[in-house]
Design a protein around this motif. Structure first.
Motif, PDB file in Angstrom:
ATOM      1  N   TYR A  40       0.809  -1.213   0.000  1.00 35.20           N
ATOM      2  CA  TYR A  40       0.000   0.000   0.000  1.00 35.20           C
ATOM      3  C   TYR A  40       0.848   1.271   0.000  1.00 35.20           C
ATOM      4  O   TYR A  40       0.540   2.231  -0.697  1.00 35.20           O
ATOM      5  N   PHE A  41       1.923   1.278   0.774  1.00 34.68           N
ATOM      6  CA  PHE A  41       2.737   2.486   0.900  1.00 34.68           C
ATOM      7  C   PHE A  41       3.998   2.440   0.039  1.00 34.68           C
ATOM      8  O   PHE A  41       4.556   3.464  -0.311  1.00 34.68           O
ATOM      9  N   GLY A  42       4.450   1.253  -0.272  1.00 33.23           N
ATOM     10  CA  GLY A  42       5.749   1.105  -0.904  1.00 33.23           C
ATOM     11  C   GLY A  42       6.610   0.206  -0.044  1.00 33.23           C
ATOM     12  O   GLY A  42       6.245  -0.176   1.053  1.00 33.23           O
ATOM     13  N   GLU A  72       4.440  -5.837  -9.558  1.00 32.02           N
ATOM     14  CA  GLU A  72       5.423  -5.686 -10.623  1.00 32.02           C
ATOM     15  C   GLU A  72       5.998  -4.279 -10.691  1.00 32.02           C
ATOM     16  O   GLU A  72       7.018  -4.048 -11.366  1.00 32.02           O
ATOM     17  N   ASN A  73       5.359  -3.336  -9.982  1.00 34.81           N
ATOM     18  CA  ASN A  73       5.860  -1.962  -9.942  1.00 34.81           C
ATOM     19  C   ASN A  73       6.727  -1.690  -8.712  1.00 34.81           C
ATOM     20  O   ASN A  73       7.105  -0.539  -8.465  1.00 34.81           O
ATOM     21  N   ILE A  86       2.569 -18.554 -12.607  1.00 36.69           N
ATOM     22  CA  ILE A  86       3.532 -17.543 -12.180  1.00 36.69           C
ATOM     23  C   ILE A  86       2.907 -16.636 -11.124  1.00 36.69           C
ATOM     24  O   ILE A  86       1.774 -16.167 -11.282  1.00 36.69           O
ATOM     25  N   VAL A  87       3.652 -16.398 -10.060  1.00 36.60           N
ATOM     26  CA  VAL A  87       3.249 -15.457  -9.016  1.00 36.60           C
ATOM     27  C   VAL A  87       4.371 -14.454  -8.793  1.00 36.60           C
ATOM     28  O   VAL A  87       5.519 -14.669  -9.189  1.00 36.60           O
ATOM     29  N   TRP A  88       4.030 -13.351  -8.145  1.00 38.32           N
ATOM     30  CA  TRP A  88       5.013 -12.381  -7.686  1.00 38.32           C
ATOM     31  C   TRP A  88       5.337 -12.665  -6.222  1.00 38.32           C
ATOM     32  O   TRP A  88       4.435 -12.963  -5.433  1.00 38.32           O
TER      33      TRP A  88
END
Length: 229
Positions: A40-42, A72-73, A86-88
């Motif tokens: 949520y915040f980074g 992904e960001n 595939i997962v992150w």
């Protein structure tokens, strides 16, 4: 075992109670149907919550919501294969997994497609790239990918895991009266409605509307926990 629940928005008290009440183990899976609030915040600001969740005896598989950053960001995330798709994930937190839109996962012997994203009706009260992100809804590229996957599956999957729901199933009794629905972008729901009409499936699970109900084959989850079967 595999269970599902609705939006947590960064508050995991009921998830902790569920884990210890059901004596879960790290191999058990809990699918959060969007807006987990973990990203949520980074990276730095979210780390304390991730450290707490890493201690839970369960693996979280999170569908993308509309009130969180796409993994992904965030530079600390990597792709890996789990459950046949595939997962992150971040290596520091191996039990916190984030589904990739359009991927099909084998969960409890069921073929489940993940379709995240939705529109934030309160986006005008939020700050762009601080607590609202323009890529909250699936892009045209993602929509094409989802449809290509379903075409390859012969338009048959066992389960759909999404954040929002097909248009005809929208729980209008759960709409917030303070927001004018005429200004709500329902393009994602309309697209999901087109998919739902073509798709042969057993169950569809979604969150987003903060309600617990069953409408035909579509389950809306918020506070409830359901076993995937």
């Amino acid at each position: 075992m595999v269970h599902l629940t609705g939006d947590t928005h960064g508050i995991f008290d009921r998830v902790e109670e569920f884990c210890y009440g059901y004596d879960t183990e790290p191999d058990d899976i809990l699918v959060i149907l969007g807006d987990a609030g973990i990203n949520y915040f980074g990276w730095r600001e979210d780390r304390e919550l991730k450290e707490q969740l890493a201690e839970l005896p369960i693996t979280l598989l999170c569908i993308h919501g509309n009130h969180e950053i796409r993994p992904e960001n965030i530079y600390t995330y990597e792709e890996t294969e789990r459950f046949g798709g595939i997962v992150w994930h971040e290596p520091d937190f191996p039990n916190l997994l984030f589904a990739k839109d359009g991927e099909i996962y084998e969960l409890a012997g069921r073929r489940c497609i993940a379709i995240g994203g939705a529109y934030s009706i309160d986006k005008y009260m939020r700050t762009k790239n601080v607590d609202w992100w323009p890529d909250e809804q699936p892009s045209d590229e993602t929509k094409d990918l989802v449809e290509e996957r379903l075409e390859a599956e012969g338009w048959r999957v066992d389960v759909v895991l999404s954040h929002t729901c097909p248009y005809d199933y929208m729980p209008r009794e759960a709409f917030l009266s303070e927001f004018n629905q005429e200004y709500v972008d329902d393009s994602t729901e309309l697209w999901l409605g087109q998919i739902e009409q073509r798709l042969d499936y057993d169950a569809w699970y979604c969150g987003h509307f903060h309600t617990d109900k069953l409408d035909r084959k579509v389950w809306f989850l918020q506070d409830d926990f359901r076993e995937l079967c």
